[in-house]
Design a protein around this motif. Structure first.
Motif, mmCIF file in Angstrom:
data_model
loop_
_atom_site.group_PDB
_atom_site.id
_atom_site.type_symbol
_atom_site.label_atom_id
_atom_site.label_comp_id
_atom_site.label_asym_id
_atom_site.label_seq_id
_atom_site.Cartn_x
_atom_site.Cartn_y
_atom_site.Cartn_z
ATOM 1 N N TYR A 132 0.866 -1.171 0.000
ATOM 2 C CA TYR A 132 0.000 0.000 0.000
ATOM 3 C C TYR A 132 0.909 1.229 0.000
ATOM 4 O O TYR A 132 1.683 1.419 0.920
ATOM 5 C CB TYR A 132 -0.834 -0.061 1.287
ATOM 6 N N GLU A 134 1.366 5.438 -0.485
ATOM 7 C CA GLU A 134 0.696 6.734 -0.483
ATOM 8 C C GLU A 134 1.708 7.804 -0.849
ATOM 9 O O GLU A 134 2.732 7.962 -0.189
ATOM 10 C CB GLU A 134 0.125 7.009 0.917
ATOM 11 N N ASP A 137 -1.535 12.967 -2.827
ATOM 12 C CA ASP A 137 -2.960 12.592 -2.878
ATOM 13 C C ASP A 137 -3.169 11.212 -3.501
ATOM 14 O O ASP A 137 -4.278 10.701 -3.508
ATOM 15 C CB ASP A 137 -3.744 13.618 -3.724
ATOM 16 N N VAL A 139 -2.967 7.257 -3.887
ATOM 17 C CA VAL A 139 -2.857 6.034 -3.080
ATOM 18 C C VAL A 139 -2.919 4.832 -4.016
ATOM 19 O O VAL A 139 -3.836 4.700 -4.831
ATOM 20 C CB VAL A 139 -3.997 5.942 -2.035
ATOM 21 N N ASP A 141 -3.030 0.788 -4.126
ATOM 22 C CA ASP A 141 -3.289 -0.455 -3.400
ATOM 23 C C ASP A 141 -2.877 -1.604 -4.320
ATOM 24 O O ASP A 141 -3.592 -1.956 -5.260
ATOM 25 C CB ASP A 141 -4.785 -0.535 -3.049
ATOM 26 N N ARG A 146 -5.893 -1.143 -7.060
ATOM 27 C CA ARG A 146 -6.749 0.046 -7.153
ATOM 28 C C ARG A 146 -5.907 1.293 -6.927
ATOM 29 O O ARG A 146 -4.932 1.276 -6.180
ATOM 30 C CB ARG A 146 -7.877 -0.015 -6.110
ATOM 31 N N SER A 148 -6.365 5.583 -6.135
ATOM 32 C CA SER A 148 -7.277 6.700 -5.854
ATOM 33 C C SER A 148 -6.476 7.994 -5.747
ATOM 34 O O SER A 148 -5.308 7.981 -5.361
ATOM 35 C CB SER A 148 -8.074 6.450 -4.581
ATOM 36 N N ALA A 150 -6.918 11.768 -4.042
ATOM 37 C CA ALA A 150 -7.720 12.574 -3.101
ATOM 38 C C ALA A 150 -9.008 11.853 -2.706
ATOM 39 O O ALA A 150 -10.096 12.444 -2.669
ATOM 40 C CB ALA A 150 -8.023 13.940 -3.716
ATOM 41 N N GLY A 151 -8.893 10.543 -2.464
ATOM 42 C CA GLY A 151 -10.041 9.756 -2.011
ATOM 43 C C GLY A 151 -10.959 9.265 -3.100
ATOM 44 O O GLY A 151 -11.865 8.463 -2.843
ATOM 45 N N LYS A 152 -10.734 9.716 -4.350
ATOM 46 C CA LYS A 152 -11.613 9.291 -5.451
ATOM 47 C C LYS A 152 -10.925 8.188 -6.250
ATOM 48 O O LYS A 152 -9.795 8.361 -6.716
ATOM 49 C CB LYS A 152 -11.909 10.490 -6.366
ATOM 50 N N GLU A 153 -11.617 7.037 -6.389
ATOM 51 C CA GLU A 153 -11.001 5.908 -7.110
ATOM 52 C C GLU A 153 -10.909 6.201 -8.608
ATOM 53 O O GLU A 153 -11.838 6.734 -9.214
ATOM 54 C CB GLU A 153 -11.802 4.624 -6.875
#
Length: 229
Positions: A132, A134, A137, A139, A141, A146, A148, A150-153
């Motif tokens: 994982y 980071e 912004d 990320v 996985d 996956r 993303s 800023a939290g949006k996939e």
């Protein structure tokens, strides 16, 4: 599982001696007698270590080392002529992990192999933890494949993810288009380097706020692409 070793030397007696000694320790040993054969074998099988002589027919040990480094990080130990410091330096420059000077004691060779294998095992364990990532912004996985921002996939294709994962795990390392094509698509892929350009463009359109001024995936003009934040 038995550790897999590739021994590359055109002196068959040396190869025979090393092979016998390593097999006594329960290792699985393959042998190559010229540079081209060595590269082909390294493409077909991931070895735990490669013992690689400098002076070889068809391709030198340095060329073999350089070519293997384009597709694998398997540990490479160069076998160099006694006292030839330039060989040692060049071997390390081309991506070798260590060197042993000829003539050598087989016990030293085995001790060096075991030390490198221990180091490699520790490194692999550390890398396995990095499932994982980071960065700012972004990320990544790796297990879930996956991404993303800023939290949006972000919906990436398999190859777009593969390219991004390779770049993220090698920050600031510039990959040529040919290198990316070989690593991500494989040497047998019939397409050309424009495939890479298309995927980089699509990747930027998905992960960059402004694709023409990228924040993550950068271009080194005339060389290739790299990841930096």
């Amino acid at each position: 599982m038995a550790k897999k070793v590739l021994v590359v030397d055109d002196e068959k007696l040396i190869v025979k001696g090393i092979r016998f000694s390593l097999e006594q320790d329960g290792m699985e040993v393959d042998c190559a007698y010229d540079g081209e054969e060595a590269v082909n074998m390294a493409k077909e099988k991931e070895y735990d270590i490669v013992l690689l002589d400098v002076m070889l027919p068809k391709l030198t040990g340095f060329e073999v080392c350089q070519q293997i480094r384009e597709f694998s990080s398997m540990p490479i130990v160069m076998l160099t002529a006694k006292g030839d410091d330039m060989d040692k330096i060049l071997g390390l420059e081309y991506g070798a992990d260590d060197y042993i000077t000829k003539p050598f004691n087989i016990l030293e060779v085995k001790a060096r192999i075991k030390a490198i294998m221990r180091r490699t095992a520790k490194k692999a364990a550390a890398e396995n933890k990095k499932k994982y990532v980071e960065v700012g912004d972004l990320v990544l996985d790796c297990e879930g494949r996956r991404v993303s921002i800023a939290g949006k996939e972000i919906n990436l294709t398999a190859k777009e993810f593969d390219v991004l994962e390779l770049l993220v795990f090698n920050p600031n390392k510039v990959f040529s288009r040919e290198n990316l094509l070989n690593i991500v698509w494989g040497y047998e892929y019939p397409g050309d380097v424009r495939t890479v350009d298309v995927h980089i463009r699509r990747l930027r359109e998905k992960i960059e706020e402004n694709p023409s001024e990228p924040k993550y995936v950068h271009t080194k003009w005339g060389v290739g692409y790299y990841f930096q934040y």
